[in-house]
Write an enzyme that holds these catalytic residues in place. Sequence first.
Site, short mmCIF file in Angstrom:
data_model
loop_
_atom_site.label_atom_id
_atom_site.label_comp_id
_atom_site.label_asym_id
_atom_site.label_seq_id
_atom_site.Cartn_x
_atom_site.Cartn_y
_atom_site.Cartn_z
N ASP A 45 0.84 -1.19 0.00
CA ASP A 45 0.00 0.00 0.00
C ASP A 45 0.88 1.25 0.00
O ASP A 45 1.65 1.48 0.95
CB ASP A 45 -0.88 -0.05 1.26
CG ASP A 45 -1.80 1.13 1.39
OD1 ASP A 45 -1.80 2.02 0.50
OD2 ASP A 45 -2.52 1.19 2.40
N VAL A 85 -6.18 3.95 -5.88
CA VAL A 85 -5.09 4.52 -5.08
C VAL A 85 -5.45 5.95 -4.63
O VAL A 85 -5.06 6.37 -3.53
CB VAL A 85 -3.75 4.43 -5.85
CG1 VAL A 85 -3.70 5.34 -7.04
CG2 VAL A 85 -2.58 4.67 -4.92
N ASP A 86 -6.21 6.66 -5.45
CA ASP A 86 -6.65 8.01 -5.11
C ASP A 86 -7.50 7.99 -3.82
O ASP A 86 -7.28 8.78 -2.88
CB ASP A 86 -7.48 8.56 -6.29
CG ASP A 86 -7.66 10.06 -6.28
OD1 ASP A 86 -7.10 10.73 -5.39
OD2 ASP A 86 -8.37 10.57 -7.17
N SER A 92 -2.77 4.87 -14.27
CA SER A 92 -3.69 4.51 -15.37
C SER A 92 -3.97 3.01 -15.50
O SER A 92 -4.76 2.60 -16.35
CB SER A 92 -3.22 5.04 -16.74
OG SER A 92 -3.43 6.42 -16.85
N GLY A 128 -5.42 0.91 -13.47
CA GLY A 128 -6.60 0.40 -12.78
C GLY A 128 -7.85 0.78 -13.55
O GLY A 128 -8.06 0.32 -14.67
N TYR A 180 -8.59 3.29 -15.23
CA TYR A 180 -8.37 3.92 -16.53
C TYR A 180 -7.98 2.93 -17.62
O TYR A 180 -7.90 3.31 -18.80
CB TYR A 180 -7.36 5.06 -16.41
CG TYR A 180 -7.94 6.36 -15.87
CD1 TYR A 180 -9.29 6.45 -15.51
CD2 TYR A 180 -7.16 7.50 -15.73
CE1 TYR A 180 -9.83 7.64 -15.02
CE2 TYR A 180 -7.69 8.69 -15.25
CZ TYR A 180 -9.03 8.76 -14.89
OH TYR A 180 -9.55 9.94 -14.42
N1 AR6 Z 1 -1.24 1.42 -3.17
C1 AR6 Z 1 -0.61 1.15 -4.34
N2 AR6 Z 1 -1.27 0.86 -5.49
C2 AR6 Z 1 -2.61 0.85 -5.45
C3 AR6 Z 1 -3.35 1.14 -4.27
C4 AR6 Z 1 -2.60 1.43 -3.09
N3 AR6 Z 1 -3.19 1.71 -1.92
N4 AR6 Z 1 -4.68 1.04 -4.56
C5 AR6 Z 1 -4.78 0.71 -5.88
N5 AR6 Z 1 -3.54 0.59 -6.40
P1 AR6 Z 1 -6.30 3.27 -10.08
P2 AR6 Z 1 -6.06 4.86 -12.58
C6 AR6 Z 1 -3.13 0.26 -7.79
O1 AR6 Z 1 -7.60 2.72 -10.54
O2 AR6 Z 1 -6.19 3.66 -13.41
C7 AR6 Z 1 -9.64 6.98 -9.36
O3 AR6 Z 1 -11.00 6.92 -9.12
C8 AR6 Z 1 -4.13 -0.45 -8.67
O4 AR6 Z 1 -4.11 -1.85 -8.43
O5 AR6 Z 1 -6.15 3.72 -8.68
O6 AR6 Z 1 -5.00 5.86 -12.92
C9 AR6 Z 1 -9.16 8.38 -9.68
O7 AR6 Z 1 -9.90 9.36 -9.00
C10 AR6 Z 1 -3.61 -0.10 -10.06
O8 AR6 Z 1 -2.55 -1.00 -10.44
O9 AR6 Z 1 -5.84 4.54 -11.00
C11 AR6 Z 1 -9.35 8.46 -11.16
O10 AR6 Z 1 -10.67 8.85 -11.49
C12 AR6 Z 1 -3.00 1.29 -9.88
O11 AR6 Z 1 -2.91 1.48 -8.46
C13 AR6 Z 1 -9.09 7.06 -11.65
O12 AR6 Z 1 -9.34 6.21 -10.53
C14 AR6 Z 1 -3.81 2.42 -10.47
O13 AR6 Z 1 -5.20 2.14 -10.38
C15 AR6 Z 1 -7.65 6.85 -12.05
O14 AR6 Z 1 -7.48 5.58 -12.59
#
Ligand code: AR6
Length: 173
Positions: free
Chosen positions: A8, A31-32, A116, A118, A120
């Site tokens: 995390d 992650v956001d 991007s 996840g 996205y």
């Molecule tokens: N620590 C590390 N990595 C993580 C965590 C964490 N706590 N949680 C998720 N991941 P995403 P995106 C990974 O969807 O695709 C949001 O709603 C996850 O497994 O978080 O850029 C924003 O507000 C994946 O591999 O980001 C935007 O609207 C990676 O982080 C949108 O999602 C990114 O997944 C952005 O989408």
Amino acid sequence: MIEVVEGDITQLQVDAVVNAANDRLAGGGGVDGAIHRAAGATELHAACRAIGGCPTGEVRLTPGFRLPARAILHAVGPVWRGGGQGEDELLARCYRNAMALAAAEGFRSLAFPAISCGVYGFPRERAVPIAVREVRAALARPTPVERVIFCCFDGAMAALYRAELGLPVTSPP
Ligand code: AR6
């Protein structure tokens, strides 16, 4: 200089963590959401609201508030639309701009999530080489940044980064 960590990102003791944000800096899931919860949603929402928004490919800075990290670099990655809409370059810009902002702030350590990859929908096999290439290029130039962590939420993602970096792949892909 470059490490791969499975876990995390909100727990990491680094100068700055990168957030995978949206262009309104409005918070969300993935992650956001984790970063907002851990940093303190009220304070971080207020800081993001004061900034307004952030175009895709760019990065904005806020304090880390209750995170162990001092700062958050909010990077807005591209939504995957099949690969013909400049997604590769927009993703590369996120890494480039985050490394440049970290350098300008004098940060020595930072951690990236897989921007991007996840919600996205950017294919991870395509995103990982872009992330590694841009971070390596930034570290090859004079910079205060001496430690970069690719923080992965699952073992398969960590294995992809380790393979791309030529590190021993300890967990099964
Ligand atoms: N620590 C590390 N990595 C993580 C965590 C964490 N706590 N949680 C998720 N991941 P995403 P995106 C990974 O969807 O695709 C949001 O709603 C996850 O497994 O978080 O850029 C924003 O507000 C994946 O591999 O980001 C935007 O609207 C990676 O982080 C949108 O999602 C990114 O997944 C952005 O989408």
